[in-house]
Design a protein around this motif. Structure first.
Motif, PDB file in Angstrom:
ATOM      1  N   CYS A 299       0.843  -1.192   0.000  1.00 47.75           N
ATOM      2  CA  CYS A 299       0.000   0.000   0.000  1.00 47.75           C
ATOM      3  C   CYS A 299       0.877   1.240   0.000  1.00 47.75           C
ATOM      4  CB  CYS A 299      -0.895  -0.010   1.237  1.00 47.75           C
ATOM      5  SG  CYS A 299      -2.107   1.319   1.206  1.00 47.75           S
TER       6      CYS A 299
ATOM      7  N   PHE B 133      -0.198   3.930   1.569  1.00 48.12           N
ATOM      8  CA  PHE B 133      -0.501   4.584   2.839  1.00 48.12           C
ATOM      9  C   PHE B 133      -0.078   3.635   3.969  1.00 48.12           C
ATOM     10  CE2 PHE B 133      -4.495   7.196   1.336  1.00 48.12           C
ATOM     11  CZ  PHE B 133      -3.715   7.843   0.398  1.00 48.12           C
ATOM     12  N   ARG B 134      -0.100   4.149   5.171  1.00 45.02           N
ATOM     13  CA  ARG B 134       0.193   3.331   6.355  1.00 45.02           C
ATOM     14  C   ARG B 134      -0.815   3.688   7.444  1.00 45.02           C
ATOM     15  NH1 ARG B 134       2.777   1.274   3.204  1.00 45.02           N
ATOM     16  NH2 ARG B 134       4.909   0.522   3.185  1.00 45.02           N
ATOM     17  N   CYS B 135      -2.100   3.451   7.190  1.00 45.37           N
ATOM     18  CA  CYS B 135      -3.116   3.871   8.161  1.00 45.37           C
ATOM     19  C   CYS B 135      -2.843   3.269   9.537  1.00 45.37           C
ATOM     20  CB  CYS B 135      -4.504   3.482   7.673  1.00 45.37           C
ATOM     21  SG  CYS B 135      -4.879   4.211   6.081  1.00 45.37           S
TER      22      CYS B 135
ATOM     23  N   TYR C 133      -4.596   2.220  11.999  1.00 42.13           N
ATOM     24  CA  TYR C 133      -5.336   1.053  12.483  1.00 42.13           C
ATOM     25  C   TYR C 133      -5.116  -0.170  11.608  1.00 42.13           C
ATOM     26  CZ  TYR C 133      -8.187   3.316   8.976  1.00 42.13           C
ATOM     27  OH  TYR C 133      -8.590   3.923   7.820  1.00 42.13           O
ATOM     28  N   CYS C 134      -4.374  -0.014  10.506  1.00 44.41           N
ATOM     29  CA  CYS C 134      -4.249  -1.095   9.538  1.00 44.41           C
ATOM     30  C   CYS C 134      -2.833  -1.635   9.434  1.00 44.41           C
ATOM     31  CB  CYS C 134      -4.718  -0.597   8.176  1.00 44.41           C
ATOM     32  SG  CYS C 134      -4.631  -1.819   6.858  1.00 44.41           S
ATOM     33  N   MET C 135      -1.855  -0.752   9.424  1.00 44.52           N
ATOM     34  CA  MET C 135      -0.471  -1.185   9.214  1.00 44.52           C
ATOM     35  C   MET C 135       0.449  -0.518  10.220  1.00 44.52           C
ATOM     36  SD  MET C 135       0.205  -1.214   5.160  1.00 44.52           S
ATOM     37  CE  MET C 135      -0.828  -2.162   4.036  1.00 44.52           C
TER      38      MET C 135
ATOM     39  N   GLY D 256      -4.410  -4.609   0.967  1.00 47.12           N
ATOM     40  CA  GLY D 256      -3.521  -3.589   0.461  1.00 47.12           C
ATOM     41  C   GLY D 256      -4.253  -2.608  -0.456  1.00 47.12           C
ATOM     42  N   GLU D 257      -3.498  -1.856  -1.200  1.00 54.57           N
ATOM     43  CA  GLU D 257      -4.124  -0.941  -2.140  1.00 54.57           C
ATOM     44  C   GLU D 257      -4.118  -1.590  -3.524  1.00 54.57           C
ATOM     45  OE1 GLU D 257      -6.072   1.574  -2.196  1.00 54.57           O
ATOM     46  OE2 GLU D 257      -5.942   1.507  -4.377  1.00 54.57           O
TER      47      GLU D 257
ATOM     48  N   SER E 281      -4.794  -5.795   5.710  1.00 50.28           N
ATOM     49  CA  SER E 281      -4.266  -5.684   4.346  1.00 50.28           C
ATOM     50  C   SER E 281      -3.888  -7.043   3.783  1.00 50.28           C
ATOM     51  CB  SER E 281      -3.040  -4.770   4.337  1.00 50.28           C
ATOM     52  OG  SER E 281      -2.104  -5.212   5.298  1.00 50.28           O
TER      53      SER E 281
HETATM   54 FE1  SF4 Z   1      -4.921   2.290   4.753  1.00 54.33          FE
HETATM   55 FE2  SF4 Z   1      -6.152   0.636   2.986  1.00 54.33          FE
HETATM   56 FE3  SF4 Z   1      -3.522   0.943   2.985  1.00 54.33          FE
HETATM   57 FE4  SF4 Z   1      -4.673  -0.315   5.009  1.00 54.33          FE
HETATM   58  S1  SF4 Z   1      -4.613  -1.005   2.947  1.00 54.33           S
HETATM   59  S2  SF4 Z   1      -2.985   1.187   5.112  1.00 54.33           S
HETATM   60  S3  SF4 Z   1      -6.580   0.843   5.178  1.00 54.33           S
HETATM   61  S4  SF4 Z   1      -5.030   2.533   2.603  1.00 54.33           S
END
Ligand code: SF4
Ligand code: SAM
Length: 334
Positions: free
Chosen positions: A24, A26-28, A30-32, A70-71, A330
């Motif tokens: 991904c 991003f590194r949200c 709550y997710c990563m 993931g993205e 993810s």
């Molecule tokens: Fe954020 Fe989606 Fe990436 Fe998880 S997979 S870090 S929720 S953007």
């Protein structure tokens, strides 16, 4: 031979969610974790293997395919896969091809997605505040996502916004997010934060904002009409009487709707998870790779569905994150 997939609780499996990458941009929070270790590329199913997997599920009765990660839009050549899947829409074997995305790459891909037959997408957006967006996604930029949403709508895609309800973070945006979505003609769904993955120092109970509370606050301003609409998933919808807007709630923790679950999840390495909240999984990559013929794969899928559990065990009620899953969202695909 092509009998539909029915699990031990008489639920027909018609919905497959496929994670096409664990990576991904991003590194949200709550997710990563910030320093994620991703799978070596050779572990991933190739695009051709993903095609064979999905096509086999469709042959066995899956009517809806959601691509996630993931993205999903950071996977190289992913449009080749979307274009390939569109043949199942054209043949009428598939009702819907859709995706869940963080929106960062939509400016590049929205038109191609629409051309491949995608009609609706989910975009994850937890806040409309630039600084808060940068904080929660660590690496994301709000403007890029906004451009992506513009591009998606310009391409004719229907956009639904998914927001994770986070205590002390977006509580104050309950109405601004709802109003922004209404103005943009987007449906919206709130999601309770789930205990996924070991993210180190994030305290999950601190982040948890119950959707019962969120709903009660929404009801202070709007009259909520419960809608009977069901998608076989955990979402329940209300309509705001004053604006006509539809708002969904995904409440795996305060309510459990496993009895009507129609879905299974495939990871990017070919593991099939029968339930987001259970460890049971079946490896479908080995039977896929064992031969060019799909007989072994079909048998492995049927065998896996015969073991779909009744439901998950997430539970915060004892002030502990019970039912905590060690894998990341993810990995399984949210
Ligand atoms: Fe954020 Fe989606 Fe990436 Fe998880 S997979 S870090 S929720 S953007
Ligand atoms: N990257 C894409 C995105 O963000 O939409 C697709 C994958 S992401 C894992 C899918 C969804 O899972 C997103 O809406 C995200 O907010 C949600 N999600 C991730 N971790 C979560 C968690 N711990 N609890 C609840 N939802 C979570």
């Amino acid at each position: 031979m092509n009998a539909p997939l029915i699990d031990p609780f008489q639920r027909a499996i018609s919905y497959l969610r496929v994670s096409v990458t664990d990576r991904c941009d991003f590194r949200c929070l709550y997710c990563m974790s910030e320093n994620m270790t991703f799978l070596p590329k050779k572990e991933l199913l190739t695009l051709e293997e993903l095609d064979r997997m999905c096509s086999t599920f469709i042959r066995l009765g899956v009517r809806k395919l959601r691509i996630t990660g993931g993205e999903p839009l950071v996977r190289r050549d992913i449009m080749t896969f979307f274009r390939a899947m569109s043949r199942h829409l054209e043949s009428g074997d598939l009702d819907e091809l859709t995706l869940t995305t963080n929106g960062s790459q939509l400016s590049r891909f929205a038109a191609d997605l629409a051309a491949a037959g995608v009609r609706r997408i989910n975009v994850s957006l937890d806040t409309l505040d630039e600084a808060k967006f940068a904080r929660v996604t660590r690496w994301g930029r709000l403007a890029q996502v906004m451009n992506g949403i513009d591009a998606a709508q310009a391409a004719g895609l229907r956009v639904k916004i998914n927001a994770v309800a986070l205590k002390g973070f977006n509580e104050d945006e309950l109405f601004t997010l709802a109003e922004w979505c209404a103005a943009r003609d987007c449906d919206m769904t709130w999601i309770e934060v789930m205990p996924m993955g070991d993210l180190g120092n994030e305290d999950r109970l601190d982040q948890y904002w119950s959707l019962d509370d969120l709903r009660a606050r929404l009801a202070e301003r709007y009259t909520l009409i419960d809608l009977a609409e069901r998608t076989g998933g955990p979402a329940r919808y209300v309509q705001l009487e004053q604006t006509g807007q539809k708002i969904g709630f995904i409440t795996p923790l305060t309510h459990n709707f496993c009895e009507s679950c129609n879905r299974v999840r495939l990871t990017c390495t070919g593991e099939l998870y029968m339930c987001l909240g259970q460890e049971d999984m079946a490896d479908l990559r080995a039977p896929l790779r064992v031969s060019e013929d799909d007989t072994a794969l079909e048998e492995a899928i049927r065998n896996a569905i015969a073991h779909k559990p009744k439901g998950h065990d997430f539970d915060y009620s004892r002030q502990r994150a019970d039912g905590q899953m060690t894998r990341h969202m993810s990995h399984t695909g949210g």
